[in-house]
Design a protein around this motif. Structure first.
Motif, PDB file in Angstrom:
ATOM      1  N   LEU A  56       0.849  -1.229  -0.205  1.00  0.00           N
ATOM      2  CA  LEU A  56      -0.026   0.038  -0.120  1.00  0.00           C
ATOM      3  C   LEU A  56       0.654   1.208   0.030  1.00  0.00           C
ATOM      4  O   LEU A  56       0.624   2.165  -0.801  1.00  0.00           O
ATOM      5  CB  LEU A  56      -0.943  -0.032   1.427  1.00  0.00           C
ATOM      6  N   LYS A  57       1.814   1.322   0.700  1.00  0.00           N
ATOM      7  CA  LYS A  57       2.891   2.405   0.732  1.00  0.00           C
ATOM      8  C   LYS A  57       3.384   2.679  -0.622  1.00  0.00           C
ATOM      9  O   LYS A  57       3.641   3.753  -1.119  1.00  0.00           O
ATOM     10  CB  LYS A  57       3.988   2.180   1.965  1.00  0.00           C
ATOM     11  N   GLU A  58       3.882   1.631  -1.138  1.00  0.00           N
ATOM     12  CA  GLU A  58       4.565   1.623  -2.562  1.00  0.00           C
ATOM     13  C   GLU A  58       3.446   2.186  -3.437  1.00  0.00           C
ATOM     14  O   GLU A  58       3.718   3.333  -4.349  1.00  0.00           O
ATOM     15  CB  GLU A  58       5.027   0.405  -3.255  1.00  0.00           C
ATOM     16  N   LEU A  59       2.228   1.713  -3.414  1.00  0.00           N
ATOM     17  CA  LEU A  59       1.308   2.341  -4.287  1.00  0.00           C
ATOM     18  C   LEU A  59       0.978   3.761  -3.895  1.00  0.00           C
ATOM     19  O   LEU A  59       0.318   4.370  -5.024  1.00  0.00           O
ATOM     20  CB  LEU A  59      -0.236   1.234  -4.302  1.00  0.00           C
ATOM     21  N   GLN A  60       0.868   3.900  -2.921  1.00  0.00           N
ATOM     22  CA  GLN A  60       0.763   5.589  -2.437  1.00  0.00           C
ATOM     23  C   GLN A  60       1.958   6.304  -3.152  1.00  0.00           C
ATOM     24  O   GLN A  60       1.627   7.403  -3.613  1.00  0.00           O
ATOM     25  CB  GLN A  60       0.628   5.639  -0.922  1.00  0.00           C
ATOM     26  N   GLU A  61       3.217   5.807  -2.844  1.00  0.00           N
ATOM     27  CA  GLU A  61       4.279   6.823  -3.450  1.00  0.00           C
ATOM     28  C   GLU A  61       3.882   7.006  -5.052  1.00  0.00           C
ATOM     29  O   GLU A  61       4.447   7.937  -5.536  1.00  0.00           O
ATOM     30  CB  GLU A  61       5.483   5.819  -3.345  1.00  0.00           C
ATOM     31  N   PHE A  62       3.392   6.004  -5.838  1.00  0.00           N
ATOM     32  CA  PHE A  62       3.101   6.247  -7.222  1.00  0.00           C
ATOM     33  C   PHE A  62       1.928   7.014  -7.685  1.00  0.00           C
ATOM     34  O   PHE A  62       1.467   6.881  -8.641  1.00  0.00           O
ATOM     35  CB  PHE A  62       3.228   4.694  -7.800  1.00  0.00           C
ATOM     36  N   GLY A  63       1.222   7.229  -6.594  1.00  0.00           N
ATOM     37  CA  GLY A  63      -0.117   7.995  -6.869  1.00  0.00           C
ATOM     38  C   GLY A  63      -1.326   7.273  -7.281  1.00  0.00           C
ATOM     39  O   GLY A  63      -2.141   7.630  -7.839  1.00  0.00           O
ATOM     40  N   LEU A  64      -1.268   5.789  -6.883  1.00  0.00           N
ATOM     41  CA  LEU A  64      -2.420   5.046  -7.320  1.00  0.00           C
ATOM     42  C   LEU A  64      -3.590   4.844  -6.037  1.00  0.00           C
ATOM     43  O   LEU A  64      -4.572   4.722  -6.430  1.00  0.00           O
ATOM     44  CB  LEU A  64      -1.946   3.488  -7.732  1.00  0.00           C
ATOM     45  N   VAL A  65      -3.027   4.822  -4.874  1.00  0.00           N
ATOM     46  CA  VAL A  65      -3.709   4.687  -3.646  1.00  0.00           C
ATOM     47  C   VAL A  65      -3.581   5.978  -2.947  1.00  0.00           C
ATOM     48  O   VAL A  65      -2.439   6.538  -2.855  1.00  0.00           O
ATOM     49  CB  VAL A  65      -3.321   3.386  -3.050  1.00  0.00           C
ATOM     50  N   ASP A  66      -4.433   6.255  -1.991  1.00  0.00           N
ATOM     51  CA  ASP A  66      -4.382   7.245  -1.017  1.00  0.00           C
ATOM     52  C   ASP A  66      -5.040   6.541   0.326  1.00  0.00           C
ATOM     53  O   ASP A  66      -5.785   5.632   0.292  1.00  0.00           O
ATOM     54  CB  ASP A  66      -4.965   8.585  -1.365  1.00  0.00           C
ATOM     55  N   LYS A  67      -4.921   7.240   1.350  1.00  0.00           N
ATOM     56  CA  LYS A  67      -5.404   6.753   2.592  1.00  0.00           C
ATOM     57  C   LYS A  67      -6.445   7.960   3.379  1.00  0.00           C
ATOM     58  O   LYS A  67      -5.668   9.107   3.197  1.00  0.00           O
ATOM     59  CB  LYS A  67      -4.646   6.155   3.604  1.00  0.00           C
ATOM     60  N   ARG A  68      -7.367   7.509   4.184  1.00  0.00           N
ATOM     61  CA  ARG A  68      -8.001   8.578   4.862  1.00  0.00           C
ATOM     62  C   ARG A  68      -7.753   8.063   6.512  1.00  0.00           C
ATOM     63  O   ARG A  68      -8.152   7.007   6.602  1.00  0.00           O
ATOM     64  CB  ARG A  68      -9.496   8.868   4.485  1.00  0.00           C
ATOM     65  N   THR A  82      -6.912   6.443  -6.012  1.00  0.00           N
ATOM     66  CA  THR A  82      -6.942   7.959  -6.516  1.00  0.00           C
ATOM     67  C   THR A  82      -7.602   8.162  -7.790  1.00  0.00           C
ATOM     68  O   THR A  82      -7.874   7.272  -8.467  1.00  0.00           O
ATOM     69  CB  THR A  82      -5.462   8.547  -6.600  1.00  0.00           C
ATOM     70  N   GLU A  83      -8.323   9.461  -7.840  1.00  0.00           N
ATOM     71  CA  GLU A  83      -9.123   9.751  -8.957  1.00  0.00           C
ATOM     72  C   GLU A  83      -8.402   9.569 -10.107  1.00  0.00           C
ATOM     73  O   GLU A  83      -9.085   9.051 -11.128  1.00  0.00           O
ATOM     74  CB  GLU A  83      -9.541  11.360  -8.674  1.00  0.00           C
ATOM     75  N   GLY A  84      -7.298  10.053 -10.307  1.00  0.00           N
ATOM     76  CA  GLY A  84      -6.567  10.073 -11.635  1.00  0.00           C
ATOM     77  C   GLY A  84      -5.756   8.686 -11.928  1.00  0.00           C
ATOM     78  O   GLY A  84      -6.754   7.801 -12.606  1.00  0.00           O
ATOM     79  N   ARG A  85      -4.580   8.491 -11.590  1.00  0.00           N
ATOM     80  CA  ARG A  85      -3.883   7.446 -11.942  1.00  0.00           C
ATOM     81  C   ARG A  85      -4.521   6.130 -11.231  1.00  0.00           C
ATOM     82  O   ARG A  85      -4.375   4.955 -12.053  1.00  0.00           O
ATOM     83  CB  ARG A  85      -2.484   7.400 -11.395  1.00  0.00           C
ATOM     84  N   GLY A  86      -5.030   5.959 -10.102  1.00  0.00           N
ATOM     85  CA  GLY A  86      -5.689   4.880  -9.652  1.00  0.00           C
ATOM     86  C   GLY A  86      -7.017   4.389 -10.152  1.00  0.00           C
ATOM     87  O   GLY A  86      -6.993   3.033 -10.646  1.00  0.00           O
TER      88      GLY A  86
END
Length: 129
Positions: A56-68, A82-86
């Motif tokens: 999940l951390k790696e996917l966040q770094e690449f802008g595919l996933v985010d967290k709340r 994420t709205e864009g890349r994810g």
């Protein structure tokens, strides 16, 4: 995960971003919206929490996933595409899922699809045309 500096093709970058056993599965699990870490861990057979958090951390770094992160106790965190890349990569992964289903149907590997309640009857009909 570190991104290389020398690529010969944009597809190499995407491959490096999503390669591995878990990333495409995690991304596909997030297709319906935000999910808590504990639910992701339950729904992805064979992954442990440490590996899930790393991926999940790696996917966040690449802008595919985010967290709340929600305030309060116990800690409540939800992950989402994420709205864009994810959302863009989800389209590709959905196609990959469909190809996997078609292959499994063609080769009589439908038991797992039935266990996981994955619809394949349309694919079965398509392969017999």
């Amino acid at each position: 995960m570190k991104v290389r500096e020398d690529y010969t093709c944009p597809l190499e970058i995407v491959h490096d971003i999503i390669k591995g056993k878990w990333k495409t599965i995690i991304l596909f699990q997030l297709r319906n919206g935000s999910i808590q870490l504990s639910k992701l861990e339950r729904d992805i057979v064979g992954i442990n929490q440490k590996m899930l958090l790393q991926q999940l951390k790696e996917l966040q770094e690449f802008g595919l996933v985010d967290k709340r992160v929600f305030e309060g106790y116990p800690l409540h965190v939800e992950y989402f595409l994420t709205e864009g890349r994810g959302m863009k990569i989800l389209k590709a992964i959905t196609i990959m899922q469909e190809i996997g289903i078609e292959y499994m149907v063609e080769h009589g590997m439908t038991e797992m699809l039935e266990r996981k309640v994955i619809s394949y009857k349309d694919k079965e009909r398509d392969t017999h045309k």
